[in-house]
Design a protein around this motif. Structure first.
Motif, PDB file in Angstrom:
ATOM      1  N   ALA A  21       0.864  -1.169   0.000  1.00 53.89           N
ATOM      2  CA  ALA A  21       0.000   0.000   0.000  1.00 53.89           C
ATOM      3  C   ALA A  21       0.906   1.226   0.000  1.00 53.89           C
ATOM      4  CB  ALA A  21      -0.893   0.007   1.234  1.00 53.89           C
ATOM      5  N   MET A  22       0.472   2.276  -0.695  1.00 52.65           N
ATOM      6  CA  MET A  22       1.309   3.465  -0.833  1.00 52.65           C
ATOM      7  C   MET A  22       0.538   4.698  -0.379  1.00 52.65           C
ATOM      8  SD  MET A  22       4.113   2.246  -2.066  1.00 52.65           S
ATOM      9  CE  MET A  22       4.948   3.769  -2.508  1.00 52.65           C
ATOM     10  N   ALA A  23       1.295   5.711   0.003  1.00 49.23           N
ATOM     11  CA  ALA A  23       0.654   6.947   0.454  1.00 49.23           C
ATOM     12  C   ALA A  23       1.575   8.134   0.237  1.00 49.23           C
ATOM     13  CB  ALA A  23       0.279   6.846   1.927  1.00 49.23           C
ATOM     14  N   TRP A  24       0.956   9.300   0.224  1.00 48.02           N
ATOM     15  CA  TRP A  24       1.673  10.562   0.241  1.00 48.02           C
ATOM     16  C   TRP A  24       1.311  11.294   1.529  1.00 48.02           C
ATOM     17  CZ3 TRP A  24       5.365  12.000  -3.160  1.00 48.02           C
ATOM     18  CH2 TRP A  24       5.411  11.335  -4.382  1.00 48.02           C
ATOM     19  N   PHE A  25       2.332  11.778   2.189  1.00 40.61           N
ATOM     20  CA  PHE A  25       2.177  12.617   3.368  1.00 40.61           C
ATOM     21  C   PHE A  25       2.794  13.975   3.054  1.00 40.61           C
ATOM     22  CE2 PHE A  25       0.964   9.730   6.896  1.00 40.61           C
ATOM     23  CZ  PHE A  25       1.066   8.510   6.251  1.00 40.61           C
ATOM     24  N   ARG A  26       2.491  14.946   3.884  1.00 37.71           N
ATOM     25  CA  ARG A  26       3.160  16.233   3.769  1.00 37.71           C
ATOM     26  C   ARG A  26       3.384  16.837   5.139  1.00 37.71           C
ATOM     27  NH1 ARG A  26      -1.693  19.809   0.914  1.00 37.71           N
ATOM     28  NH2 ARG A  26      -3.045  19.992   2.762  1.00 37.71           N
ATOM     29  N   GLN A  27       4.385  17.688   5.192  1.00 36.19           N
ATOM     30  CA  GLN A  27       4.672  18.390   6.441  1.00 36.19           C
ATOM     31  C   GLN A  27       5.085  19.814   6.117  1.00 36.19           C
ATOM     32  OE1 GLN A  27       7.576  16.549   9.054  1.00 36.19           O
ATOM     33  NE2 GLN A  27       6.666  17.608  10.822  1.00 36.19           N
ATOM     34  N   ALA A  28       4.294  20.738   6.626  1.00 40.48           N
ATOM     35  CA  ALA A  28       4.580  22.157   6.465  1.00 40.48           C
ATOM     36  C   ALA A  28       5.385  22.642   7.676  1.00 40.48           C
ATOM     37  CB  ALA A  28       3.284  22.946   6.340  1.00 40.48           C
ATOM     38  N   PRO A  29       6.141  23.717   7.533  1.00 39.76           N
ATOM     39  CA  PRO A  29       6.935  24.236   8.655  1.00 39.76           C
ATOM     40  C   PRO A  29       6.075  24.501   9.877  1.00 39.76           C
ATOM     41  CG  PRO A  29       7.564  25.327   6.624  1.00 39.76           C
ATOM     42  CD  PRO A  29       6.362  24.506   6.301  1.00 39.76           C
ATOM     43  N   GLY A  30       6.497  23.984  11.008  1.00 41.56           N
ATOM     44  CA  GLY A  30       5.784  24.212  12.246  1.00 41.56           C
ATOM     45  C   GLY A  30       4.524  23.390  12.427  1.00 41.56           C
ATOM     46  N   LYS A  31       4.266  22.493  11.489  1.00 46.10           N
ATOM     47  CA  LYS A  31       3.047  21.672  11.564  1.00 46.10           C
ATOM     48  C   LYS A  31       3.408  20.187  11.609  1.00 46.10           C
ATOM     49  CE  LYS A  31      -0.076  24.910   9.283  1.00 46.10           C
ATOM     50  NZ  LYS A  31      -1.119  25.060   8.227  1.00 46.10           N
ATOM     51  N   GLU A  32       2.457  19.394  12.066  1.00 46.46           N
ATOM     52  CA  GLU A  32       2.661  17.956  12.098  1.00 46.46           C
ATOM     53  C   GLU A  32       2.504  17.363  10.703  1.00 46.46           C
ATOM     54  OE1 GLU A  32       1.132  17.044  16.667  1.00 46.46           O
ATOM     55  OE2 GLU A  32       0.112  16.155  14.951  1.00 46.46           O
ATOM     56  N   ARG A  33       3.147  16.244  10.517  1.00 48.50           N
ATOM     57  CA  ARG A  33       2.993  15.527   9.248  1.00 48.50           C
ATOM     58  C   ARG A  33       1.555  15.029   9.123  1.00 48.50           C
ATOM     59  NH1 ARG A  33       6.888  10.668   8.939  1.00 48.50           N
ATOM     60  NH2 ARG A  33       5.352   9.776  10.369  1.00 48.50           N
ATOM     61  N   GLU A  34       0.999  15.142   7.939  1.00 47.79           N
ATOM     62  CA  GLU A  34      -0.376  14.690   7.722  1.00 47.79           C
ATOM     63  C   GLU A  34      -0.464  13.809   6.483  1.00 47.79           C
ATOM     64  OE1 GLU A  34      -3.274  17.628   6.650  1.00 47.79           O
ATOM     65  OE2 GLU A  34      -1.863  18.783   5.423  1.00 47.79           O
ATOM     66  N   LEU A  35      -1.399  12.880   6.553  1.00 54.19           N
ATOM     67  CA  LEU A  35      -1.672  12.020   5.400  1.00 54.19           C
ATOM     68  C   LEU A  35      -2.438  12.820   4.357  1.00 54.19           C
ATOM     69  CD1 LEU A  35      -1.778   9.176   4.073  1.00 54.19           C
ATOM     70  CD2 LEU A  35      -3.929   8.836   5.282  1.00 54.19           C
ATOM     71  N   VAL A  36      -1.965  12.799   3.148  1.00 56.57           N
ATOM     72  CA  VAL A  36      -2.629  13.504   2.051  1.00 56.57           C
ATOM     73  C   VAL A  36      -3.504  12.549   1.245  1.00 56.57           C
ATOM     74  CG1 VAL A  36      -2.255  14.797  -0.090  1.00 56.57           C
ATOM     75  CG2 VAL A  36      -0.757  15.175   1.892  1.00 56.57           C
ATOM     76  N   ALA A  37      -2.925  11.423   0.849  1.00 56.20           N
ATOM     77  CA  ALA A  37      -3.666  10.468   0.027  1.00 56.20           C
ATOM     78  C   ALA A  37      -3.025   9.097   0.173  1.00 56.20           C
ATOM     79  CB  ALA A  37      -3.669  10.893  -1.442  1.00 56.20           C
ATOM     80  N   ALA A  38      -3.842   8.069   0.022  1.00 52.42           N
ATOM     81  CA  ALA A  38      -3.358   6.701   0.123  1.00 52.42           C
ATOM     82  C   ALA A  38      -4.025   5.860  -0.949  1.00 52.42           C
ATOM     83  CB  ALA A  38      -3.644   6.133   1.504  1.00 52.42           C
ATOM     84  N   ILE A  39      -3.327   4.786  -1.336  1.00 56.23           N
ATOM     85  CA  ILE A  39      -3.876   3.892  -2.354  1.00 56.23           C
ATOM     86  C   ILE A  39      -3.527   2.463  -1.980  1.00 56.23           C
ATOM     87  CG2 ILE A  39      -1.820   4.123  -3.834  1.00 56.23           C
ATOM     88  CD1 ILE A  39      -3.811   4.051  -6.249  1.00 56.23           C
ATOM     89  N   SER A  40      -4.469   1.557  -2.162  1.00 62.77           N
ATOM     90  CA  SER A  40      -4.255   0.155  -1.832  1.00 62.77           C
ATOM     91  C   SER A  40      -3.310  -0.495  -2.829  1.00 62.77           C
ATOM     92  CB  SER A  40      -5.585  -0.583  -1.808  1.00 62.77           C
ATOM     93  OG  SER A  40      -6.167  -0.588  -3.108  1.00 62.77           O
TER      94      SER A  40
END
Length: 122
Positions: free
Chosen positions: A32-51
């Motif tokens: 399974a694959m995913a994209w996360f992102r992290q902006a300065p001063g913010k926590e990492r968040e899940l953007v999108a995932a695919i089975s």
């Protein structure tokens, strides 16, 4: 599995970018694959995932209707098409992988690529 993300850059608001994540190994189709992102001063968040089959996808509410995750198992690559970009999409984007037999949404990932910077100017 080793992951190599690419495709980031600087774009104006309203523009588009496509991120790619190339994976090594012969069993990419079982991850399974995913994209996360992290902006300065913010926590990492899940953007999108695919089975692993590509049959199921999941998106953060903030990107629904604008981003599309897809994969090409023959090329060992996962993509993130980002349209209608906003300044708040500015972040370092990471791809991630999880080996699984479950063909659905996975929330925990074991392998991470290096990030690629996406900057959206207003």
């Amino acid at each position: 599995v080793q992951l190599q993300a690419s495709g980031g850059g600087l774009v104006q608001a309203g523009g588009s970018l496509r991120l790619s994540c190339a994976a090594s190994g012969r069993t990419f189709s079982r991850y399974a694959m995913a994209w996360f992102r992290q902006a300065p001063g913010k926590e990492r968040e899940l953007v999108a995932a695919i089975s692993w089959s590509g049959g199921r996808t999941h998106y953060a509410d903030s990107v629904k209707g604008r981003f599309t995750i897809s994969r090409d198992n023959a090329k060992n690559t996962v993509y993130l098409q980002m349209n209608s970009l906003k300044p708040e999409d500015t972040a370092v984007y990471y791809c991630a992988a999880a080996y699984t037999l479950y063909d659905g949404f996975i929330s925990e990932y074991d392998y991470w690529g290096q990030g690629t910077q996406v900057t959206v100017s207003s």
